[in-house]
Design an enzyme around this catalytic site. Structure first.
Site, PDB file in Angstrom:
ATOM      1  N   SER A  91      37.738  63.214   3.828  1.00 29.45           N
ATOM      2  CA  SER A  91      38.103  61.958   4.503  1.00 29.45           C
ATOM      3  C   SER A  91      37.206  61.574   5.670  1.00 29.45           C
ATOM      4  O   SER A  91      37.380  60.487   6.237  1.00 29.45           O
ATOM      5  CB  SER A  91      39.560  62.008   4.969  1.00 29.45           C
ATOM      6  OG  SER A  91      40.430  61.794   3.883  1.00 29.45           O
ATOM      7  N   LYS A 117      35.669  58.175   5.465  1.00 25.77           N
ATOM      8  CA  LYS A 117      36.300  56.925   5.897  1.00 25.77           C
ATOM      9  C   LYS A 117      35.556  56.276   7.059  1.00 25.77           C
ATOM     10  O   LYS A 117      35.720  55.077   7.312  1.00 25.77           O
ATOM     11  CB  LYS A 117      37.766  57.176   6.272  1.00 25.77           C
ATOM     12  CG  LYS A 117      38.667  57.502   5.084  1.00 25.77           C
ATOM     13  CD  LYS A 117      40.117  57.665   5.523  1.00 25.77           C
ATOM     14  CE  LYS A 117      41.038  57.863   4.335  1.00 25.77           C
ATOM     15  NZ  LYS A 117      40.862  59.167   3.675  1.00 25.77           N
ATOM     16  N   SER A 158      44.360  58.809   8.481  1.00 26.87           N
ATOM     17  CA  SER A 158      43.591  59.111   7.268  1.00 26.87           C
ATOM     18  C   SER A 158      44.232  58.428   6.062  1.00 26.87           C
ATOM     19  O   SER A 158      44.519  59.047   5.028  1.00 26.87           O
ATOM     20  CB  SER A 158      43.471  60.617   7.033  1.00 26.87           C
ATOM     21  OG  SER A 158      42.351  60.902   6.222  1.00 26.87           O
TER      22      SER A 158
END
Length: 472
Positions: free
Chosen positions: A107, A110, A294
């Site tokens: 993640s 991102k 997240s």
């Protein structure tokens, strides 16, 4: 999407973010190989947006910093992590352990879609609407027509009642209230329109259990509470988010006294006229929510909206092209990246740790102030978001409140990418990517590295008088 609208900034920054964004830093020439250029035409000197950090604070010695982090990096639970650390002001590389070798980011990826969205449409809101087609020959609000719920790619549309929570999300109940106020009393059909997005709803490299475990919903332009059965619920997501959202809308209409016939999904008729609409918070606020929590659903929706903005298919492939294309236009490195989604859920995603650090550095310097929200959206160690329950053990507690970073966790990787102000008052940016199997000890081991970096007063030892200068 709707056109940008001014919105008051709310929410306090942590002391660390204040120190970062407050820093009056003059960006001079890099004392070593720079982490990344900021693009053609970028000035060679710049000031960050607040005051607080001393640009004359000593830059860590790469040798001393490497020595300080050597022990934590050797923790066998991390299975030989990649590590990349730079001085935020100069871009000088202070530590490079396979920093330019593509690795699975989880993640931390991102930060890429966040950067692209903030650079493209930070103040845009996502508008979910209701349109109506009356029966043939009927007046505009005649009973017996078809009501469409038209998705705009806002997975934060919620069935929650009004509250004082921040940010204030678009509410299904407000759509129902507006439909009633328009004079609608009975409809023959309620139809959900999710046609804004295209292509598969799951990406290559997504594990079969992601949806059933509640990590993400099948990607759709029409979702209610990101496919959860109730606001804030954990556990499995809806297998068909548009159908679930439409059924919930029909149920809310019925509860409000509006008769509903059949319920289904499909594309709205072009001649249908709008009866109701609700807007999401601005994209920059959604980006902060995505980074802090997240949020995989928000990441994939923003990627598809970027694709539509650039005239590309609103699919996984289109989102990847849109994000990498935007980063390239910003002068940020994307070489070596192989991506199948923009949330980082795909086990096939690869990106250089140096690229993750370059994204952070682009947000530090004031060339593009819209990127500041990338920094303020990062979780704070021991206090917020996905770092709220970390940095609590004896050897990581010193990092609480000092580390601000995006987390990443898959079955085969744990990662951390963010910022610290070291013991000498120097702002450092880092990315640590471990290929180890997911385990509680893996996260703690990464936290130890970040804590050691935050406590770094890593100056080269003074040379004794009369001793020879080091060879160059």
């Amino acid at each position: 999407m709707t056109s940008p609208a001014p919105v008051a900034r709310t929410g306090a920054l942590t002391a660390l973010a204040g120190a970062l964004l407050a820093g009056s830093l003059a960006a001079g020439p890099a004392a070593g190989r720079p982490a990344a250029a900021l693009g053609a035409g970028a000035p060679t000197s710049a000031r960050t947006i607040l005051t607080g950090l001393d640009p004359a604070a000593p830059t860590p010695s790469p040798t001393a910093l490497t020595a300080r982090l050597a022990g934590p990096l050797r923790d066998p639970v991390l299975a030989g992590p990649a590590a990349f650390v730079v001085d935020a002001l100069t871009g000088k590389v202070l530590l490079d352990v396979r920093g330019r070798t593509p690795a699975t980011p989880a993640s931390t990826l991102k930060t890429a879609v966040a950067t692209a969205a903030l650079a493209t449409f930070p103040d845009t809101r996502l508008r979910t609407s209701v349109v109506y087609s009356p029966p043939a020959g009927g007046a505009a609000t005649a009973p017996g027509g078809t009501l469409w719920l038209v998705g705009a790619g806002d997975p934060t549309l919620t069935a929650s009642p009004a509250s004082d929570d921040y940010p204030t999300l678009a509410r299904l109940a407000d759509l129902v209230t507006q439909v009633r106020a328009a004079g609608i009393t009975s409809v023959s059909r309620v139809v959900g329109d999710a046609s804004l997005f295209a292509g598969p709803d799951r990406a290559p490299g997504w594990r079969d259990n992601y949806v059933t475990d509640g990590d993400v919903a099948p990607v759709s332009a029409l979702e209610l509470d990101a496919g959860r059965p109730a606001p804030g619920a954990t556990g499995p997501r809806a297998a068909d988010p548009p159908a679930a959202a439409t059924a919930a809308f029909a149920g809310a209409l019925t509860a409000a006294g509006i008769h509903v016939g059949s319920v289904g999904t499909g594309r709205a008729e072009p001649s249908a006229h709008q009866l109701a609409a609700v807007d999401s918070p601005p994209v920059r606020v959604l980006v902060g929510k995505m980074l802090s929590e997240s949020d995989n659903d928000l990441a994939e929706s923003l990627g598809r909206l970027l694709a539509r903005h650039r005239g590309l298919p609103a699919s996984f492939a289109g989102a990847v092209r849109a994000v990498t294309g935007t980063l390239t236009e910003l002068g940020l490195p994307t070489a070596g990246a192989t991506l199948y989604d923009v949330s980082g859920l795909s086990t096939g995603d690869l990106i250089e740790p140096a690229t993750l650090v370059a994204l952070l550095r682009a947000a530090v310097l004031p060339v593009r102030p819209a990127l500041r929200d990338l920094l303020t959206g990062l979780p704070v160690a021991g206090f917020s978001g996905t770092l709220g329950d970390r940095f609590g053990s004896g050897d990581t507690a010193a990092g609480a409140g000092e580390v601000r970073a995006k987390t990443g966790t898959l079955r085969n990787v744990s990662s951390l990418a963010g910022q610290v102000v070291d013991a000498d008052g120097r702002l450092l940016l880092f990315a640590f990517l471990s290929p180890a199997e997911e385990a509680g000890g893996t996260k703690t081991a990464l936290d130890r590295i970040a804590t050691a970096l935050a406590g770094c007063g890593c100056q080269a030892p003074a040379r004794a008088a009369g001793s020879p200068a080091p060879a160059r």
